[in-house]
Scaffold this active site. Structure first.
Site, PDB file in Angstrom:
ATOM      1  N   THR A   1      31.390  30.765  45.608  1.00  0.00           N
ATOM      2  CA  THR A   1      32.470  31.631  45.119  1.00  0.00           C
ATOM      3  C   THR A   1      33.780  30.885  45.319  1.00  0.00           C
ATOM      4  OG1 THR A   1      31.258  33.603  45.772  1.00  0.00           O
ATOM      5  CG2 THR A   1      33.610  33.864  45.372  1.00  0.00           C
TER       6      THR A   1
ATOM      7  N   LYS B   1      32.641  37.433  39.018  1.00  0.00           N
ATOM      8  CA  LYS B   1      32.401  37.627  40.452  1.00  0.00           C
ATOM      9  C   LYS B   1      33.643  38.208  41.142  1.00  0.00           C
ATOM     10  CE  LYS B   1      30.936  36.836  44.705  1.00  0.00           C
ATOM     11  NZ  LYS B   1      29.902  37.612  45.342  1.00  0.00           N
TER      12      LYS B   1
ATOM     13  N   LYS C   1      38.577  36.857  51.594  1.00  0.00           N
ATOM     14  CA  LYS C   1      38.557  35.649  50.753  1.00  0.00           C
ATOM     15  C   LYS C   1      38.471  36.041  49.266  1.00  0.00           C
ATOM     16  CE  LYS C   1      35.500  32.061  49.153  1.00  0.00           C
ATOM     17  NZ  LYS C   1      34.171  31.504  49.127  1.00  0.00           N
TER      18      LYS C   1
HETATM   19  P1  NAD Z   1      28.064  29.078  54.890  1.00  0.00           P
HETATM   20  O1  NAD Z   1      29.344  28.706  55.556  1.00  0.00           O
HETATM   21  O2  NAD Z   1      26.966  29.699  55.681  1.00  0.00           O
HETATM   22  O3  NAD Z   1      27.449  27.758  54.173  1.00  0.00           O
HETATM   23  C1  NAD Z   1      28.194  26.764  53.567  1.00  0.00           C
HETATM   24  C2  NAD Z   1      27.565  25.424  53.922  1.00  0.00           C
HETATM   25  O4  NAD Z   1      28.244  24.371  53.245  1.00  0.00           O
HETATM   26  C3  NAD Z   1      27.646  25.098  55.415  1.00  0.00           C
HETATM   27  O5  NAD Z   1      26.336  24.897  55.923  1.00  0.00           O
HETATM   28  C4  NAD Z   1      28.508  23.848  55.471  1.00  0.00           C
HETATM   29  O6  NAD Z   1      28.120  22.944  56.502  1.00  0.00           O
HETATM   30  C5  NAD Z   1      28.270  23.254  54.101  1.00  0.00           C
HETATM   31  N1  NAD Z   1      29.321  22.330  53.657  1.00  0.00           N
HETATM   32  C6  NAD Z   1      30.657  22.468  53.699  1.00  0.00           C
HETATM   33  N2  NAD Z   1      31.260  21.394  53.154  1.00  0.00           N
HETATM   34  C7  NAD Z   1      30.276  20.571  52.776  1.00  0.00           C
HETATM   35  C8  NAD Z   1      30.259  19.291  52.168  1.00  0.00           C
HETATM   36  N3  NAD Z   1      31.392  18.659  51.835  1.00  0.00           N
HETATM   37  N4  NAD Z   1      29.074  18.704  51.914  1.00  0.00           N
HETATM   38  C9  NAD Z   1      27.919  19.337  52.239  1.00  0.00           C
HETATM   39  N5  NAD Z   1      27.865  20.546  52.838  1.00  0.00           N
HETATM   40  C10 NAD Z   1      29.020  21.138  53.098  1.00  0.00           C
HETATM   41  O7  NAD Z   1      28.471  29.991  53.667  1.00  0.00           O
HETATM   42  P2  NAD Z   1      27.498  30.973  52.822  1.00  0.00           P
HETATM   43  O8  NAD Z   1      27.514  32.320  53.447  1.00  0.00           O
HETATM   44  O9  NAD Z   1      26.213  30.271  52.559  1.00  0.00           O
HETATM   45  O10 NAD Z   1      28.345  31.085  51.466  1.00  0.00           O
HETATM   46  C11 NAD Z   1      28.374  30.050  50.496  1.00  0.00           C
HETATM   47  C12 NAD Z   1      29.155  30.539  49.296  1.00  0.00           C
HETATM   48  O11 NAD Z   1      28.519  31.712  48.770  1.00  0.00           O
HETATM   49  C13 NAD Z   1      30.600  30.933  49.608  1.00  0.00           C
HETATM   50  O12 NAD Z   1      31.416  30.533  48.540  1.00  0.00           O
HETATM   51  C14 NAD Z   1      30.541  32.453  49.712  1.00  0.00           C
HETATM   52  O13 NAD Z   1      31.771  33.076  49.390  1.00  0.00           O
HETATM   53  C15 NAD Z   1      29.455  32.775  48.681  1.00  0.00           C
HETATM   54  N6  NAD Z   1      28.736  34.045  48.900  1.00  0.00           N
HETATM   55  C16 NAD Z   1      28.315  34.402  50.146  1.00  0.00           C
HETATM   56  C17 NAD Z   1      27.638  35.609  50.322  1.00  0.00           C
HETATM   57  C18 NAD Z   1      27.169  36.022  51.688  1.00  0.00           C
HETATM   58  O14 NAD Z   1      26.824  37.213  51.859  1.00  0.00           O
HETATM   59  N7  NAD Z   1      27.094  35.113  52.658  1.00  0.00           N
HETATM   60  C19 NAD Z   1      27.397  36.452  49.234  1.00  0.00           C
HETATM   61  C20 NAD Z   1      27.790  36.037  47.959  1.00  0.00           C
HETATM   62  C21 NAD Z   1      28.476  34.823  47.805  1.00  0.00           C
END
Ligand code: NAD
Length: 294
Positions: A95, A170, A245
């Site tokens: 997102t 979204k 966010k």
């Molecule tokens: P998270 O923080 O658990 O996971 C993100 C991952 O990306 C981490 O493991 C981090 O180490 C990795 N990362 C960061 N920079 C990086 C890079 N340069 N190279 C490789 N890896 C890298 O976040 P999440 O909860 O998995 O969410 C991911 C996305 O999905 C976000 O944009 C969030 O807004 C969206 N989202 C989350 C949810 C939810 O309920 N968690 C629901 C819908 C959408």
């Protein structure tokens, strides 16, 4: 079966990659966090030392925190656009802000790649159960190629329009969610003050014009919907910090497009206040506690 590079194996990306492998796809995975990478390897992925290694695949999927991470991974030094093989399809499920989604897709186009923005709703439980909803922006041809892959991780896959349209959908959806959760919370706070039994308000509004997802699927008042976080002391779920966010992304998009979103602005301010009370990691439905004065 496809060869898929998967970058970003956090709360969402980890289970999404696992579902791809369950369906027989080969996943080359990368995450900056060693523990996330080790978990993906345990699930059956090939662990890569860099994002560039993971990107040498016919399909590259990213699931990263925010726009700046997506820009860095695709367009930064040794980024995906410099190393992915000719004809690779690029799918970003993070997102992010609409400007980042469009800018990275345009850079991908210039480098000769098809790219889709395909953010999701459904949360960690949806990622786990492969029941996510994907909102997809990009060309018809790229969507047709991506759809069967996205269906292994989700139940509903909608082509929202050209580049950026998935991200726009979204952001608009989550603005509805943020505003409607506050509205439902306020209604229960008022019912308490008026001496109205909350069960009666639920029974009536669930069948009346106040009916909405925030009320009937995710009710912030405890004791109404068994699966809702309100019955687990508002354990997330979808955190208040994530709601802030997404509401801020909506405000940025409103400012740059000239849309009037006064309730979205108010919701962003109220959620920021709730986070500043030490509730950033609380489920977003917990905002009812603040509305009740607790
Ligand atoms: P998270 O923080 O658990 O996971 C993100 C991952 O990306 C981490 O493991 C981090 O180490 C990795 N990362 C960061 N920079 C990086 C890079 N340069 N190279 C490789 N890896 C890298 O976040 P999440 O909860 O998995 O969410 C991911 C996305 O999905 C976000 O944009 C969030 O807004 C969206 N989202 C989350 C949810 C939810 O309920 N968690 C629901 C819908 C959408």
């Amino acid at each position: 079966m496809a060869e898929i590079g998967f970058i970003g194996l956090g709360n969402m990306g980890g289970p999404m990659a696992r579902n791809l492998m369950k369906q027989g796809h080969a996943v080359a995975a990368f995450d900056l966090a060693k523990d996330k990478l080790a978990q993906a390897q345990k699930d059956g992925a090939k662990a890569c030392a860099t994002a560039a290694d993971a990107a040498k695949a016919e399909i590259v999927i990213t699931m990263l925190p925010a726009g700046r991470h997506v820009r860095e991974v695709y367009t930064g030094a040794n980024g995906v656009l410099g190393v992915a093989p000719k004809g690779a399809l690029l799918i970003d499920c993070s997102t992010v802000d609409v400007d980042s989604a469009r800018a990275v897709a345009a850079a991908a186009g210039k480098a000769g790649f098809e790219m889709l923005d395909a953010p999701v709703s459904g949360g960690v439980s949806g990622a786990d159960a492969a029941t996510l909803t994907f909102m997809v922006g990009g060309s018809e041809a790229a969507f047709a190629r991506a759809e069967p892959i996205l269906r292994t991780m989700g139940k509903t896959v909608v082509h929202a329009g050209p580049s950026g349209a998935g991200t726009a959908a979204k952001i608009c959806n989550n603005m509805i969610l943020g505003v409607s959760m506050i509205a439902v919370g306020e209604a229960f706070a008022l019912a308490h003050k008026l001496g109205l039994d909350p069960k009666k308000l639920f029974e009536i509004s669930a069948k009346s014009s106040g009916q909405c997802w925030s009320l009937t699927t995710y009710c912030p008042e405890p004791g109404m919907v068994p699966a809702a976080p309100s019955n687990r002391d508002y354990k997330a779920g979808f955190t208040a910090a994530m709601m802030v966010k997404d509401l801020r992304l909506a405000q940025e998009a409103a400012a740059s497009s000239g849309a009037a979103t006064p309730l979205g602005a108010e919701a962003a301010a109220l959620y920021a206040m709730f986070c500043n009370m030490g509730e950033a990691e609380t489920d977003f439905s917990g905002i009812i506690k603040m509305l009740k004065g607790r």
